[in-house]
Design a protein around this motif. Sequence first.
Motif, short mmCIF file in Angstrom:
data_model
loop_
_atom_site.label_atom_id
_atom_site.label_comp_id
_atom_site.label_asym_id
_atom_site.label_seq_id
_atom_site.Cartn_x
_atom_site.Cartn_y
_atom_site.Cartn_z
N VAL A 193 13.00 43.50 32.51
CA VAL A 193 14.06 43.66 33.50
C VAL A 193 13.46 43.90 34.88
O VAL A 193 12.55 44.71 35.04
CB VAL A 193 14.99 44.85 33.13
CG1 VAL A 193 15.93 45.20 34.27
CG2 VAL A 193 15.75 44.55 31.86
N TRP A 194 14.00 43.20 35.85
CA TRP A 194 13.75 43.44 37.27
C TRP A 194 15.07 43.89 37.85
O TRP A 194 16.00 43.10 37.95
CB TRP A 194 13.24 42.18 37.95
CG TRP A 194 11.82 41.95 37.61
CD1 TRP A 194 11.33 41.32 36.50
CD2 TRP A 194 10.71 42.39 38.35
NE1 TRP A 194 9.96 41.34 36.52
CE2 TRP A 194 9.55 42.00 37.65
CE3 TRP A 194 10.56 43.09 39.55
CZ2 TRP A 194 8.27 42.27 38.11
CZ3 TRP A 194 9.29 43.36 40.01
CH2 TRP A 194 8.16 42.96 39.29
N LYS A 195 15.17 45.14 38.20
CA LYS A 195 16.43 45.67 38.72
C LYS A 195 16.46 45.56 40.24
O LYS A 195 15.55 46.02 40.93
CB LYS A 195 16.63 47.12 38.30
CG LYS A 195 18.00 47.65 38.71
CD LYS A 195 18.28 48.98 38.12
CE LYS A 195 19.66 49.45 38.57
NZ LYS A 195 19.92 50.79 38.08
N LEU A 196 17.51 44.94 40.73
CA LEU A 196 17.73 44.80 42.16
C LEU A 196 19.07 45.44 42.53
O LEU A 196 19.92 45.64 41.67
CB LEU A 196 17.72 43.33 42.57
CG LEU A 196 16.45 42.54 42.22
CD1 LEU A 196 16.57 41.10 42.69
CD2 LEU A 196 15.22 43.19 42.80
N GLY A 197 19.24 45.70 43.80
CA GLY A 197 20.45 46.38 44.27
C GLY A 197 21.62 45.44 44.48
O GLY A 197 21.68 44.35 43.94
N ARG A 198 22.51 45.88 45.35
CA ARG A 198 23.71 45.11 45.64
C ARG A 198 23.47 44.27 46.89
O ARG A 198 22.56 44.53 47.66
CB ARG A 198 24.92 46.02 45.81
CG ARG A 198 24.83 46.95 47.01
CD ARG A 198 26.05 47.87 47.17
NE ARG A 198 27.26 47.11 47.21
CZ ARG A 198 28.30 47.30 46.36
NH1 ARG A 198 28.25 48.23 45.47
NH2 ARG A 198 29.37 46.56 46.46
N ASP A 199 24.30 43.26 47.05
CA ASP A 199 24.27 42.39 48.24
C ASP A 199 22.90 41.75 48.47
O ASP A 199 22.43 41.65 49.60
CB ASP A 199 24.71 43.16 49.49
CG ASP A 199 26.10 43.74 49.35
OD1 ASP A 199 26.98 43.04 48.79
OD2 ASP A 199 26.33 44.89 49.78
N ALA A 258 21.07 42.92 38.61
CA ALA A 258 21.39 43.36 39.97
C ALA A 258 22.77 43.98 40.00
O ALA A 258 23.54 43.92 39.05
CB ALA A 258 21.33 42.17 40.92
N ASP A 259 23.08 44.55 41.16
CA ASP A 259 24.41 45.11 41.38
C ASP A 259 25.30 44.04 42.01
O ASP A 259 24.92 42.88 42.08
CB ASP A 259 24.30 46.37 42.25
CG ASP A 259 25.40 47.38 41.97
OD1 ASP A 259 26.48 46.97 41.50
OD2 ASP A 259 25.18 48.57 42.24
N THR A 290 28.97 40.83 39.92
CA THR A 290 29.59 39.74 40.68
C THR A 290 28.52 38.92 41.38
O THR A 290 27.45 39.43 41.71
CB THR A 290 30.58 40.27 41.74
OG1 THR A 290 29.87 41.13 42.64
CG2 THR A 290 31.75 41.02 41.11
N PHE A 291 28.84 37.67 41.58
CA PHE A 291 27.98 36.74 42.30
C PHE A 291 28.79 36.13 43.43
O PHE A 291 29.99 35.89 43.29
CB PHE A 291 27.51 35.59 41.38
CG PHE A 291 26.58 36.03 40.30
CD1 PHE A 291 25.21 36.00 40.49
CD2 PHE A 291 27.08 36.45 39.07
CE1 PHE A 291 24.35 36.40 39.48
CE2 PHE A 291 26.22 36.86 38.06
CZ PHE A 291 24.85 36.83 38.26
N LEU A 308 30.69 43.80 34.45
CA LEU A 308 31.03 44.90 35.34
C LEU A 308 30.13 46.11 35.11
O LEU A 308 29.81 46.44 33.96
CB LEU A 308 32.49 45.29 35.16
CG LEU A 308 33.52 44.26 35.60
CD1 LEU A 308 34.93 44.75 35.32
CD2 LEU A 308 33.35 43.92 37.07
N ASP A 309 29.70 46.73 36.18
CA ASP A 309 28.91 47.97 36.15
C ASP A 309 27.62 47.90 35.34
O ASP A 309 27.12 48.91 34.88
CB ASP A 309 29.77 49.14 35.64
CG ASP A 309 30.94 49.45 36.55
OD1 ASP A 309 30.79 49.30 37.78
OD2 ASP A 309 32.00 49.83 36.04
#
Length: 164
Positions: free
Chosen positions: A6-12, A56-57, A85-86, A105-106
């Motif tokens: 896993v590579w976790k990224l933030g939002r936007d 990602a978020d 969401t994308f 979601l979430d």
Amino acid sequence: MIEGGVWKLGRDIDTDLIIAGRYCNISDPAELAKYVLEDLDPNFVKTFKPGDVIVADNNFGCGSSREVAPLTLKAAGVAAVVAPTFARIFYRNCINIGLPIFEILDVAKDFEKGQRISIDPGTGKVTNITTGVTFQAAPFPAFMQKIMDAGGLVAYAGEQLGGT
């Protein structure tokens, strides 16, 4: 079945972060892959392993509608992107090139960088192997699933036209 780190990224996370505009004159996907997410994490390319998955978020792929962003992710070996969401143009560009994306979601709160993830693209079942938590992704409409199964829009069109 998709399984990787896993590579976790933030939002936007916008398309300019996925591949900076200064590289958009490069037409070779393998060359573009050398610069994926460079402005977000200069070490991403050095430590990412092909087959890993980005979690990602919200609002992944927002910003400009550059088609090269999902192409760069795929060329770098990103096996899939999972996010709540994308951006819609990014979403459709992923379908068109056959980059698996999953909306849940979430989902970001339940993953950390370095954990293991498995995804069954046929069912949309996503599992955090590290914690054992399982999620169900929103399914693609049937026509989009056929495009994904073919490996993208060009391959799907070739199948429909009786080509290879």
